[in-house]
Design a protein around this motif. Structure first.
Motif, PDB file in Angstrom:
ATOM      1  N   LEU A 127      12.563  44.340 -21.336  1.00 30.99           N
ATOM      2  CA  LEU A 127      12.735  44.487 -19.897  1.00 30.99           C
ATOM      3  C   LEU A 127      13.895  45.414 -19.569  1.00 30.99           C
ATOM      4  O   LEU A 127      14.875  45.480 -20.302  1.00 30.99           O
ATOM      5  N   TYR A 128      13.759  46.082 -18.439  1.00 30.43           N
ATOM      6  CA  TYR A 128      14.844  46.824 -17.807  1.00 30.43           C
ATOM      7  C   TYR A 128      15.226  46.016 -16.574  1.00 30.43           C
ATOM      8  O   TYR A 128      14.369  45.698 -15.742  1.00 30.43           O
ATOM      9  N   ILE A 129      16.495  45.658 -16.443  1.00 31.35           N
ATOM     10  CA  ILE A 129      16.976  44.812 -15.354  1.00 31.35           C
ATOM     11  C   ILE A 129      18.081  45.523 -14.588  1.00 31.35           C
ATOM     12  O   ILE A 129      19.003  46.069 -15.192  1.00 31.35           O
ATOM     13  N   GLU A 130      17.990  45.516 -13.264  1.00 32.15           N
ATOM     14  CA  GLU A 130      19.085  45.948 -12.403  1.00 32.15           C
ATOM     15  C   GLU A 130      19.525  44.729 -11.605  1.00 32.15           C
ATOM     16  O   GLU A 130      18.685  43.973 -11.124  1.00 32.15           O
ATOM     17  N   GLY A 131      20.821  44.545 -11.483  1.00 26.94           N
ATOM     18  CA  GLY A 131      21.301  43.400 -10.724  1.00 26.94           C
ATOM     19  C   GLY A 131      22.802  43.409 -10.589  1.00 26.94           C
ATOM     20  O   GLY A 131      23.467  44.413 -10.857  1.00 26.94           O
ATOM     21  N   ARG A 132      23.318  42.264 -10.193  1.00 21.46           N
ATOM     22  CA  ARG A 132      24.756  42.132  -9.980  1.00 21.46           C
ATOM     23  C   ARG A 132      25.266  40.938 -10.769  1.00 21.46           C
ATOM     24  O   ARG A 132      24.536  39.986 -11.015  1.00 21.46           O
ATOM     25  N   ILE A 133      26.534  40.973 -11.120  1.00 21.60           N
ATOM     26  CA  ILE A 133      27.141  39.897 -11.906  1.00 21.60           C
ATOM     27  C   ILE A 133      27.627  38.794 -10.974  1.00 21.60           C
ATOM     28  O   ILE A 133      28.194  39.069  -9.915  1.00 21.60           O
ATOM     29  N   ARG A 134      27.382  37.558 -11.382  1.00 22.43           N
ATOM     30  CA  ARG A 134      27.900  36.396 -10.640  1.00 22.43           C
ATOM     31  C   ARG A 134      28.628  35.497 -11.639  1.00 22.43           C
ATOM     32  O   ARG A 134      28.104  35.199 -12.712  1.00 22.43           O
ATOM     33  N   TYR A 135      29.823  35.068 -11.266  1.00 24.34           N
ATOM     34  CA  TYR A 135      30.613  34.141 -12.062  1.00 24.34           C
ATOM     35  C   TYR A 135      30.622  32.809 -11.334  1.00 24.34           C
ATOM     36  O   TYR A 135      30.791  32.759 -10.120  1.00 24.34           O
ATOM     37  N   ARG A 136      30.435  31.734 -12.067  1.00 20.66           N
ATOM     38  CA  ARG A 136      30.532  30.406 -11.465  1.00 20.66           C
ATOM     39  C   ARG A 136      31.056  29.434 -12.503  1.00 20.66           C
ATOM     40  O   ARG A 136      31.096  29.736 -13.695  1.00 20.66           O
ATOM     41  N   SER A 137      31.475  28.274 -12.023  1.00 16.74           N
ATOM     42  CA  SER A 137      31.973  27.247 -12.932  1.00 16.74           C
ATOM     43  C   SER A 137      31.497  25.888 -12.440  1.00 16.74           C
ATOM     44  O   SER A 137      31.123  25.730 -11.280  1.00 16.74           O
ATOM     45  N   TYR A 138      31.494  24.931 -13.355  1.00 14.58           N
ATOM     46  CA  TYR A 138      31.131  23.558 -13.025  1.00 14.58           C
ATOM     47  C   TYR A 138      31.808  22.634 -14.022  1.00 14.58           C
ATOM     48  O   TYR A 138      32.261  23.067 -15.076  1.00 14.58           O
ATOM     49  N   ASP A 139      31.892  21.351 -13.677  1.00 15.57           N
ATOM     50  CA  ASP A 139      32.443  20.347 -14.584  1.00 15.57           C
ATOM     51  C   ASP A 139      31.285  19.652 -15.284  1.00 15.57           C
ATOM     52  O   ASP A 139      30.375  19.146 -14.629  1.00 15.57           O
ATOM     53  N   ASP A 140      31.302  19.643 -16.623  1.00 18.73           N
ATOM     54  CA  ASP A 140      30.214  19.013 -17.374  1.00 18.73           C
ATOM     55  C   ASP A 140      30.347  17.484 -17.342  1.00 18.73           C
ATOM     56  O   ASP A 140      31.224  16.937 -16.669  1.00 18.73           O
ATOM     57  N   GLN A 141      29.470  16.802 -18.076  1.00 15.78           N
ATOM     58  CA  GLN A 141      29.443  15.332 -18.054  1.00 15.78           C
ATOM     59  C   GLN A 141      30.740  14.707 -18.557  1.00 15.78           C
ATOM     60  O   GLN A 141      31.068  13.586 -18.196  1.00 15.78           O
ATOM     61  N   LYS A 142      31.478  15.437 -19.390  1.00 18.86           N
ATOM     62  CA  LYS A 142      32.750  14.930 -19.903  1.00 18.86           C
ATOM     63  C   LYS A 142      33.927  15.322 -19.017  1.00 18.86           C
ATOM     64  O   LYS A 142      35.075  15.048 -19.351  1.00 18.86           O
ATOM     65  N   GLY A 143      33.637  16.003 -17.897  1.00 21.92           N
ATOM     66  CA  GLY A 143      34.690  16.420 -16.982  1.00 21.92           C
ATOM     67  C   GLY A 143      35.389  17.702 -17.393  1.00 21.92           C
ATOM     68  O   GLY A 143      36.425  18.046 -16.831  1.00 21.92           O
ATOM     69  N   ILE A 144      34.829  18.426 -18.354  1.00 24.64           N
ATOM     70  CA  ILE A 144      35.425  19.674 -18.826  1.00 24.64           C
ATOM     71  C   ILE A 144      34.843  20.836 -18.022  1.00 24.64           C
ATOM     72  O   ILE A 144      33.631  20.941 -17.844  1.00 24.64           O
ATOM     73  N   ARG A 145      35.725  21.701 -17.545  1.00 24.42           N
ATOM     74  CA  ARG A 145      35.293  22.854 -16.754  1.00 24.42           C
ATOM     75  C   ARG A 145      34.544  23.849 -17.646  1.00 24.42           C
ATOM     76  O   ARG A 145      35.044  24.261 -18.695  1.00 24.42           O
ATOM     77  N   GLN A 146      33.332  24.232 -17.240  1.00 23.52           N
ATOM     78  CA  GLN A 146      32.512  25.210 -17.950  1.00 23.52           C
ATOM     79  C   GLN A 146      32.378  26.449 -17.070  1.00 23.52           C
ATOM     80  O   GLN A 146      32.210  26.343 -15.857  1.00 23.52           O
ATOM     81  N   TYR A 147      32.430  27.623 -17.689  1.00 24.42           N
ATOM     82  CA  TYR A 147      32.322  28.882 -16.963  1.00 24.42           C
ATOM     83  C   TYR A 147      31.031  29.579 -17.351  1.00 24.42           C
ATOM     84  O   TYR A 147      30.667  29.619 -18.537  1.00 24.42           O
ATOM     85  N   VAL A 148      30.342  30.146 -16.365  1.00 24.94           N
ATOM     86  CA  VAL A 148      29.050  30.789 -16.582  1.00 24.94           C
ATOM     87  C   VAL A 148      29.085  32.181 -15.966  1.00 24.94           C
ATOM     88  O   VAL A 148      29.554  32.357 -14.840  1.00 24.94           O
ATOM     89  N   THR A 149      28.574  33.159 -16.706  1.00 26.71           N
ATOM     90  CA  THR A 149      28.390  34.509 -16.197  1.00 26.71           C
ATOM     91  C   THR A 149      26.896  34.779 -16.169  1.00 26.71           C
ATOM     92  O   THR A 149      26.213  34.595 -17.174  1.00 26.71           O
ATOM     93  N   GLU A 150      26.385  35.211 -15.010  1.00 27.91           N
ATOM     94  CA  GLU A 150      24.951  35.457 -14.849  1.00 27.91           C
ATOM     95  C   GLU A 150      24.738  36.822 -14.213  1.00 27.91           C
ATOM     96  O   GLU A 150      25.599  37.337 -13.510  1.00 27.91           O
ATOM     97  N   ILE A 151      23.567  37.387 -14.476  1.00 31.61           N
ATOM     98  CA  ILE A 151      23.127  38.595 -13.794  1.00 31.61           C
ATOM     99  C   ILE A 151      22.062  38.161 -12.800  1.00 31.61           C
ATOM    100  O   ILE A 151      21.038  37.581 -13.196  1.00 31.61           O
TER     101      ILE A 151
END
Length: 132
Positions: free
Chosen positions: A70-94
Motif C-alpha cells: 500500500l501507498y498511504i498518505e496521512g498525518r501523525i497522531r500521538y496519544r496515551s492511555y493507562d493500561d490495566q496495571k495503571g502504567i501510561r502507554q504511548y501510541v503513535t498512529e498514522i
C-alpha cells in the motif's frame, strides 16, 4: 507518505450509525547497503499503526489483506492511555487520508479500487471554470 506491506488482515469496528474504523500494521523497509570500507549495513524494517475512518475504512475492510503493498498518505497522531496495571502507554498512529493499492489485482469478479481518498476531489464542470 508511506509505502509498505500489510502485516495482517485489517481489524475493523463499527460504531454509531454504521460508521467504521479500520486498523492495520504496515511494514516499511529501508534496504541495507555496504559502506566503502566493507561494513555491511542490514535492512531495517519499521512497523507503523495505520488508522482509517468512515468510507476509507470500509474499502480497507473489503479489499486490503495481509501481504498487500500500500501507498498511504496521512498525518501523525500521538496519544496515551493507562493500561490495566495503571502504567501510561504511548501510541503513535498514522491517520490515513489517502490510500493507493500497489499489489497486483487478484482474479476476482469485483472491481478493486486502486486510489481511495477520504476527501475525494469533485470533478470540475467546464462551465464552472473562471475565465482567467
Amino acid at each position: 507518505m508511506l509505502i509498505g506491506n500489510v502485516g495482517k488482515d485489517p481489524e475493523v469496528r463499527y460504531y454509531e450509525q454504521d460508521q467504521a474504523v479500520a486498523q492495520i500494521r504496515l511494514a516499511t523497509t529501508e534496504k541495507g547497503y555496504t559502506l566503502q570500507n566493507g561494513t555491511q549495513i542490514p535492512d531495517r524494517t519499521d512497523w507503523h499503526n495505520i488508522v482509517f475512518y468512515r468510507g476509507l475504512a470500509k474499502v480497507v475492510e473489503r479489499y486490503v489483506h495481509k501481504g498487500d503493498k500500500l501507498y498511504i498518505e496521512g498525518r501523525i497522531r500521538y496519544r496515551s492511555y493507562d493500561d490495566q496495571k495503571g502504567i501510561r502507554q504511548y501510541v503513535t498512529e498514522i491517520i490515513a487520508d489517502n490510500m493507493e493499492m500497489l499489489s497486483p489485482k487478484q482474479n476476482t469478479s469485483a472491481e478493486q479500487p486502486t486510489m481511495v481518498s477520504e476527501n475525494p476531489v469533485q470533478p470540475v464542470n467546464e462551465d464552472d471554470r473562471l475565465p482567467f
